[in-house]
Scaffold this active site. Structure first.
Site, PDB file in Angstrom:
ATOM      1  N   PHE A 178      -0.501   1.448   0.083  1.00 37.33           N
ATOM      2  CA  PHE A 178       1.130   0.805  -0.231  1.00 37.33           C
ATOM      3  C   PHE A 178       1.275   1.279  -1.726  1.00 37.33           C
ATOM      4  CE2 PHE A 178      -1.107  -2.921  -1.050  1.00 37.33           C
ATOM      5  CZ  PHE A 178      -0.586  -3.481  -2.025  1.00 37.33           C
ATOM      6  N   CYS A 179       2.566   1.359  -2.024  1.00 40.02           N
ATOM      7  CA  CYS A 179       3.194   1.603  -3.599  1.00 40.02           C
ATOM      8  C   CYS A 179       4.349   0.974  -3.464  1.00 40.02           C
ATOM      9  CB  CYS A 179       2.957   3.089  -3.939  1.00 40.02           C
ATOM     10  SG  CYS A 179       3.849   4.378  -2.924  1.00 40.02           S
ATOM     11  N   THR A 180       5.132   1.198  -4.721  1.00 42.55           N
ATOM     12  CA  THR A 180       6.612   0.721  -4.696  1.00 42.55           C
ATOM     13  C   THR A 180       7.726   1.231  -3.821  1.00 42.55           C
ATOM     14  OG1 THR A 180       6.244   0.628  -7.050  1.00 42.55           O
ATOM     15  CG2 THR A 180       8.523   0.163  -6.363  1.00 42.55           C
ATOM     16  N   CYS A 185       2.200   6.995  -2.189  1.00 45.83           N
ATOM     17  CA  CYS A 185       1.313   6.837  -0.634  1.00 45.83           C
ATOM     18  C   CYS A 185       1.229   8.128  -0.068  1.00 45.83           C
ATOM     19  CB  CYS A 185       1.860   5.681  -0.062  1.00 45.83           C
ATOM     20  SG  CYS A 185       1.518   4.138  -0.780  1.00 45.83           S
ATOM     21  N   ILE A 207       6.792  -1.233  -1.051  1.00 46.19           N
ATOM     22  CA  ILE A 207       6.921  -2.388  -1.244  1.00 46.19           C
ATOM     23  C   ILE A 207       8.564  -2.792  -1.082  1.00 46.19           C
ATOM     24  CG2 ILE A 207       6.531  -4.397  -2.806  1.00 46.19           C
ATOM     25  CD1 ILE A 207       4.165  -2.709  -3.867  1.00 46.19           C
TER      26      ILE A 207
END
Length: 304
Positions: A178-180, A185, A207
């Site tokens: 996961f990433c912002t 990703c 996220i």
């Protein structure tokens, strides 16, 4: 432009652009004619940007971007702003739209499977899945998902080395990333797939998508999410957090951090006090002086 009529659009799309250089001037002219400001990156692997303008101007730009090869389903994240958040328009040519140092990895050719935010908690609870936070260490420091692994990277360009060092340990396991907002990703899961790791998934919408849709009472997110805009951090329902930004090193700070004796707004914080010399700090102080002068006359300084 009326302050009540500013829309901010954040977008990316991995697609094969055979002549990104040829797109630059027409796109700049299109945006300039409509008063759009912000930053757009063009690369052989696609487009990435955050821009702001009048709602009708942003709508027109998104429609224009959707005419690019492979970008028909580009979906921006739109949000209102009380005022124009950008001082100018920048359209840049890059080797990658998100820099991992591996322009040979093409997410347009395949990434990990998407996991909807509503299904992400099950992934986090799965004992046979290793969940990896692909963001930088300073982002992870203020918040992450419970139980997620932190690679401890200073920049996304460090991720391939982390994967090389951990590839054997994770062989045969399902890896969930996961990433912002999702873009890192896309690239990281494409790297794993290109190197033969079969089971890899990632959080759709990142996220921000999770915080926006999963009720706080059911959430497994802990802390705040760093964002690359004036909010600095957000929480559930994307409510602005209470973090500040050190404008010297660009790291997020808590209110307690800002109360430390090392902190000087715009000049240094406890995290970067040893990273800059006297010449740098004087330059930062002059920048802050110019910012304060601009604010006093009701203008926005380009370095703010």
């Amino acid at each position: 432009m009326s302050e009540s009529l500013v829309t901010v659009a954040a977008f990316y799309r991995f697609a094969t652009l055979r002549d990104p250089g040829g797109l630059r001037a027409p796109l700049r002219a299109f945006c300039a004619a409509r008063g759009i400001r912000g930053s757009i990156l063009l690369a052989p692997e696609g487009v990435n940007g955050t821009v702001a303008g009048a709602p009708e101007a942003i709508d027109a730009l998104i429609e224009r971007l959707r005419t690019l090869p492979g970008c028909a389903d580009l979906r921006p994240r739109l949000s209102p702003a009380p005022a124009m958040p950008f001082g100018k328009l920048k359209i840049r040519l890059k080797r990658e739209i998100v820099t991992m140092g591996r322009p040979d990895i093409a997410p347009a050719n395949g990434t990990g499977a998407y996991v909807a935010p509503s299904d992400w908690n099950a992934v986090l609870h799965d004992p046979d899945t290793v969940v990896v936070d692909t963001r930088n260490a300073y982002e992870v420091a203020i918040g992450s998902f419970a139980g997620a692994e932190d690679p401890g990277t200073a920049s996304f360009g460090d991720f391939p080395a982390w994967w090389a060092a951990n590839r054997a340990r994770l062989a045969g396991k399902r890896v969930a990333m996961f990433c912002t907002g999702g873009i890192r990703c896309e690239k990281s899961t494409a790297l794993l797939r290109a190197e033969g790791h079969a089971e890899v998934v990632h959080l759709k919408g990142g996220i921000l998508g999770y915080l926006e849709t999963v009720p706080e009472g059911e959430s497994l997110w802990r802390g705040a999410c760093f964002v690359f805009d004036d909010r600095v951090s957000v929480g559930h329902r994307l409510a602005p957090g209470d973090h500040l930004l050190c404008h010297a090193c660009r790291r997020p700070l808590s209110r307690a951090d800002a109360a430390r004796p090392e902190y000087e707004p715009g000049v240094q914080c406890h995290l970067c006090v040893g990273e800059y010399g006297p010449t740098d700090r004087e330059r930062f102080r002059e920048r802050m002086r110019q910012i304060r002068l601009a604010r006093a006359r009701g203008a926005r300084h380009l370095g703010a």
